[in-house]
Design a protein around this motif. Structure first.
Motif, PDB file in Angstrom:
ATOM      1  N   MET A   1     -22.961  27.354  37.267  1.00 32.64           N
ATOM      2  CA  MET A   1     -22.496  28.523  36.499  1.00 32.64           C
ATOM      3  C   MET A   1     -23.595  29.572  36.464  1.00 32.64           C
ATOM      4  O   MET A   1     -24.783  29.258  36.486  1.00 32.64           O
ATOM      5  N   ALA A   2     -23.218  30.829  36.407  1.00 32.71           N
ATOM      6  CA  ALA A   2     -24.209  31.881  36.347  1.00 32.71           C
ATOM      7  C   ALA A   2     -25.035  31.761  35.083  1.00 32.71           C
ATOM      8  O   ALA A   2     -24.618  31.207  34.085  1.00 32.71           O
ATOM      9  N   SER A   3     -26.282  32.305  35.121  1.00 35.50           N
ATOM     10  CA  SER A   3     -27.128  32.277  33.944  1.00 35.50           C
ATOM     11  C   SER A   3     -26.455  33.044  32.817  1.00 35.50           C
ATOM     12  O   SER A   3     -25.625  33.936  33.032  1.00 35.50           O
ATOM     13  N   SER A   4     -26.823  32.721  31.563  1.00 36.68           N
ATOM     14  CA  SER A   4     -26.102  33.238  30.410  1.00 36.68           C
ATOM     15  C   SER A   4     -26.149  34.751  30.321  1.00 36.68           C
ATOM     16  O   SER A   4     -25.165  35.384  29.922  1.00 36.68           O
ATOM     17  N   TRP A   5     -27.275  35.366  30.719  1.00 39.85           N
ATOM     18  CA  TRP A   5     -27.367  36.819  30.590  1.00 39.85           C
ATOM     19  C   TRP A   5     -26.450  37.542  31.563  1.00 39.85           C
ATOM     20  O   TRP A   5     -26.062  38.684  31.332  1.00 39.85           O
ATOM     21  N   ALA A   6     -26.104  36.891  32.658  1.00 40.08           N
ATOM     22  CA  ALA A   6     -25.252  37.530  33.660  1.00 40.08           C
ATOM     23  C   ALA A   6     -23.807  37.059  33.590  1.00 40.08           C
ATOM     24  O   ALA A   6     -22.929  37.691  34.189  1.00 40.08           O
ATOM     25  N   PHE A   7     -23.538  35.991  32.860  1.00 42.65           N
ATOM     26  CA  PHE A   7     -22.209  35.386  32.910  1.00 42.65           C
ATOM     27  C   PHE A   7     -21.114  36.330  32.432  1.00 42.65           C
ATOM     28  O   PHE A   7     -20.117  36.557  33.127  1.00 42.65           O
ATOM     29  N   LEU A   8     -21.267  36.894  31.213  1.00 42.22           N
ATOM     30  CA  LEU A   8     -20.212  37.717  30.645  1.00 42.22           C
ATOM     31  C   LEU A   8     -19.946  38.984  31.457  1.00 42.22           C
ATOM     32  O   LEU A   8     -18.786  39.311  31.732  1.00 42.22           O
ATOM     33  N   PRO A   9     -20.981  39.742  31.871  1.00 45.30           N
ATOM     34  CA  PRO A   9     -20.698  40.917  32.710  1.00 45.30           C
ATOM     35  C   PRO A   9     -20.005  40.568  34.022  1.00 45.30           C
ATOM     36  O   PRO A   9     -19.094  41.282  34.460  1.00 45.30           O
ATOM     37  N   LEU A  10     -20.417  39.469  34.656  1.00 46.38           N
ATOM     38  CA  LEU A  10     -19.783  39.066  35.910  1.00 46.38           C
ATOM     39  C   LEU A  10     -18.325  38.687  35.682  1.00 46.38           C
ATOM     40  O   LEU A  10     -17.433  39.095  36.439  1.00 46.38           O
ATOM     41  N   LEU A  11     -18.073  37.896  34.640  1.00 49.08           N
ATOM     42  CA  LEU A  11     -16.701  37.497  34.336  1.00 49.08           C
ATOM     43  C   LEU A  11     -15.835  38.715  34.050  1.00 49.08           C
ATOM     44  O   LEU A  11     -14.711  38.846  34.588  1.00 49.08           O
ATOM     45  N   GLY A  12     -16.337  39.621  33.208  1.00 45.13           N
ATOM     46  CA  GLY A  12     -15.572  40.818  32.881  1.00 45.13           C
ATOM     47  C   GLY A  12     -15.285  41.668  34.107  1.00 45.13           C
ATOM     48  O   GLY A  12     -14.170  42.170  34.280  1.00 45.13           O
ATOM     49  N   GLY A  13     -16.279  41.823  34.976  1.00 47.17           N
ATOM     50  CA  GLY A  13     -16.077  42.623  36.176  1.00 47.17           C
ATOM     51  C   GLY A  13     -15.059  42.029  37.122  1.00 47.17           C
ATOM     52  O   GLY A  13     -14.223  42.738  37.695  1.00 47.17           O
ATOM     53  N   ILE A  14     -15.105  40.708  37.296  1.00 45.83           N
ATOM     54  CA  ILE A  14     -14.151  40.031  38.183  1.00 45.83           C
ATOM     55  C   ILE A  14     -12.732  40.176  37.655  1.00 45.83           C
ATOM     56  O   ILE A  14     -11.796  40.495  38.401  1.00 45.83           O
ATOM     57  N   VAL A  15     -12.545  39.937  36.350  1.00 45.71           N
ATOM     58  CA  VAL A  15     -11.210  40.018  35.758  1.00 45.71           C
ATOM     59  C   VAL A  15     -10.688  41.452  35.802  1.00 45.71           C
ATOM     60  O   VAL A  15      -9.517  41.695  36.141  1.00 45.71           O
ATOM     61  N   LEU A  16     -11.537  42.411  35.470  1.00 41.74           N
ATOM     62  CA  LEU A  16     -11.122  43.816  35.487  1.00 41.74           C
ATOM     63  C   LEU A  16     -10.687  44.229  36.892  1.00 41.74           C
ATOM     64  O   LEU A  16      -9.624  44.838  37.070  1.00 41.74           O
ATOM     65  N   PHE A  17     -11.493  43.898  37.882  1.00 42.69           N
ATOM     66  CA  PHE A  17     -11.165  44.295  39.251  1.00 42.69           C
ATOM     67  C   PHE A  17      -9.900  43.600  39.743  1.00 42.69           C
ATOM     68  O   PHE A  17      -9.032  44.221  40.360  1.00 42.69           O
ATOM     69  N   GLY A  18      -9.779  42.311  39.461  1.00 43.80           N
ATOM     70  CA  GLY A  18      -8.592  41.583  39.889  1.00 43.80           C
ATOM     71  C   GLY A  18      -7.327  42.133  39.259  1.00 43.80           C
ATOM     72  O   GLY A  18      -6.289  42.266  39.925  1.00 43.80           O
ATOM     73  N   ALA A  19      -7.383  42.476  37.965  1.00 48.26           N
ATOM     74  CA  ALA A  19      -6.210  43.030  37.289  1.00 48.26           C
ATOM     75  C   ALA A  19      -5.856  44.405  37.840  1.00 48.26           C
ATOM     76  O   ALA A  19      -4.672  44.737  37.997  1.00 48.26           O
ATOM     77  N   ALA A  20      -6.862  45.217  38.151  1.00 47.19           N
ATOM     78  CA  ALA A  20      -6.601  46.539  38.720  1.00 47.19           C
ATOM     79  C   ALA A  20      -5.922  46.421  40.084  1.00 47.19           C
ATOM     80  O   ALA A  20      -4.971  47.145  40.383  1.00 47.19           O
ATOM     81  N   GLY A 188     -12.639  25.324  28.301  1.00 42.15           N
ATOM     82  CA  GLY A 188     -13.372  25.362  27.036  1.00 42.15           C
ATOM     83  C   GLY A 188     -14.354  26.511  26.978  1.00 42.15           C
ATOM     84  O   GLY A 188     -15.570  26.301  26.989  1.00 42.15           O
ATOM     85  N   LEU A 189     -13.849  27.728  26.875  1.00 42.44           N
ATOM     86  CA  LEU A 189     -14.699  28.906  26.790  1.00 42.44           C
ATOM     87  C   LEU A 189     -14.829  29.353  25.343  1.00 42.44           C
ATOM     88  O   LEU A 189     -13.963  29.077  24.509  1.00 42.44           O
ATOM     89  N   SER A 190     -15.898  30.071  25.027  1.00 42.36           N
ATOM     90  CA  SER A 190     -16.127  30.530  23.665  1.00 42.36           C
ATOM     91  C   SER A 190     -15.149  31.655  23.305  1.00 42.36           C
ATOM     92  O   SER A 190     -14.555  32.303  24.183  1.00 42.36           O
ATOM     93  N   ARG A 191     -15.016  31.913  22.011  1.00 46.73           N
ATOM     94  CA  ARG A 191     -14.115  32.973  21.558  1.00 46.73           C
ATOM     95  C   ARG A 191     -14.531  34.347  22.095  1.00 46.73           C
ATOM     96  O   ARG A 191     -13.672  35.126  22.536  1.00 46.73           O
ATOM     97  N   PRO A 192     -15.851  34.700  22.079  1.00 43.54           N
ATOM     98  CA  PRO A 192     -16.243  35.991  22.667  1.00 43.54           C
ATOM     99  C   PRO A 192     -15.891  36.094  24.153  1.00 43.54           C
ATOM    100  O   PRO A 192     -15.534  37.175  24.634  1.00 43.54           O
ATOM    101  N   THR A 193     -15.962  34.977  24.874  1.00 46.93           N
ATOM    102  CA  THR A 193     -15.630  34.998  26.293  1.00 46.93           C
ATOM    103  C   THR A 193     -14.143  35.275  26.489  1.00 46.93           C
ATOM    104  O   THR A 193     -13.745  36.065  27.352  1.00 46.93           O
ATOM    105  N   TRP A 194     -13.303  34.635  25.677  1.00 47.93           N
ATOM    106  CA  TRP A 194     -11.870  34.894  25.760  1.00 47.93           C
ATOM    107  C   TRP A 194     -11.553  36.335  25.380  1.00 47.93           C
ATOM    108  O   TRP A 194     -10.678  36.965  25.990  1.00 47.93           O
ATOM    109  N   LEU A 195     -12.252  36.862  24.382  1.00 50.12           N
ATOM    110  CA  LEU A 195     -12.038  38.253  23.971  1.00 50.12           C
ATOM    111  C   LEU A 195     -12.391  39.196  25.117  1.00 50.12           C
ATOM    112  O   LEU A 195     -11.642  40.144  25.415  1.00 50.12           O
ATOM    113  N   LEU A 196     -13.534  38.949  25.747  1.00 45.09           N
ATOM    114  CA  LEU A 196     -13.936  39.774  26.888  1.00 45.09           C
ATOM    115  C   LEU A 196     -12.900  39.671  28.004  1.00 45.09           C
ATOM    116  O   LEU A 196     -12.552  40.669  28.640  1.00 45.09           O
ATOM    117  N   TRP A 197     -12.405  38.469  28.258  1.00 39.29           N
ATOM    118  CA  TRP A 197     -11.387  38.254  29.291  1.00 39.29           C
ATOM    119  C   TRP A 197     -10.167  39.127  29.018  1.00 39.29           C
ATOM    120  O   TRP A 197      -9.645  39.799  29.918  1.00 39.29           O
TER     121      TRP A 197
END
Length: 249
Positions: A1-20, A188-197
């Motif tokens: 898994m990506a390091s914690s500092w990069a995980f959320l931005p990477l996840l958000g970017g992937i989901v945003l781009f895929g949805a677009a 099993g993702l955290s609540r902030p991760t689901w919110l970002l998703w």
């Protein structure tokens, strides 16, 4: 898994781009985002996240297109998928990660090349073709997050227009992704991760809506398939790299 500092931005970017991409072309979240989600959070959770996005995107799309759903045509597709989803989930849970990554990468790369070739398969017509496409799609959706290509091939061979395809693909996508999540459970993702998703998904749909009117559909699909092929090859390469010590030993 990506390091914690990069995980959320990477996840958000992937989901945003895929949805677009999905909003622009009507297909593409699984093709574009699933391989990168797999690399980011692992093959099982990455696929389930793609399934969750499929439920949200298809459900929202159906709010405007549900009158175009052809229920009689959907019955064999959905029924066959329901039978093979548990098998795909069992395969995903039982295979070691290197083997699963290799299989996912090879499958995605092969599907993209098949779609690019514009191949026609007479066997994918009528009720028998719907059953075959639904069975293949259900298995691939549950195991790899890639249920769309098999249904796209069926629709092309059945002679569906784009107007016919979109609402039926959304109806099918909603159900088969619900089946897939039910078979595997939520990651099993955290609540902030689901919110970002959720925020990234909504933002991606809005961006895709704005860009769609300015981008030719043909060019959009070319970009989708190029990115999907790249993601498939990267996933295949990582799987083979992880398998290499065992093969050499």
């Amino acid at each position: 898994m990506a390091s914690s500092w990069a995980f959320l931005p990477l996840l958000g970017g992937i989901v945003l781009f895929g949805a677009a991409v999905q909003r622009m072309a009507g297909i593409g979240f699984g093709l574009v985002a699933a391989p990168f989600l797999v690399l980011l959070v692992g093959p099982v959770d990455g696929v389930v996240l793609a399934n969750c996005a499929g439920v949200a995107i298809s459900g929202l799309g159906l709010l405007a297109t549900w009158r175009g759903v052809r229920l009689r045509a959907m019955v064999p597709l959905v029924a066959a998928a329901a039978l093979t989803v548990p098998l795909g989930a069992a395969v995903a849970r039982s295979l070691p990660e290197p083997v699963l990554l290799t299989g996912l990468g090879a499958l995605l790369s092969a599907l993209v090349l098949l779609l690019l070739s514009g191949v026609r398969m007479p066997a994918l017509r009528g009720t028998g073709g719907a059953l075959a496409a639904g069975a293949a799609s259900g298995f691939m959706n549950s195991s790899a997050g890639l249920g769309g290509p098999a249904v796209s091939l069926y629709a092309a061979n059945a002679g569906w227009s784009a107007r016919e395809f979109v609402p039926n693909a959304q109806f099918y996508g909603l159900l088969v992704n619900v089946f897939s999540i039910a078979a595997k459970g939520l990651p099993g993702l955290s609540r902030p991760t689901w919110l970002l998703w959720g925020v990234a998904l909504g933002a991606g749909l809005l961006v895709g809506h704005r860009v769609a009117a300015r981008t030719p559909e043909r060019r959009t699909r070319q970009v989708i398939f190029t990115l999907a092929l790249g993601g498939g090859l990267v996933t295949l390469g990582k799987g083979l790299w992880l398998l290499l010590p065992g093969l050499l030993g």
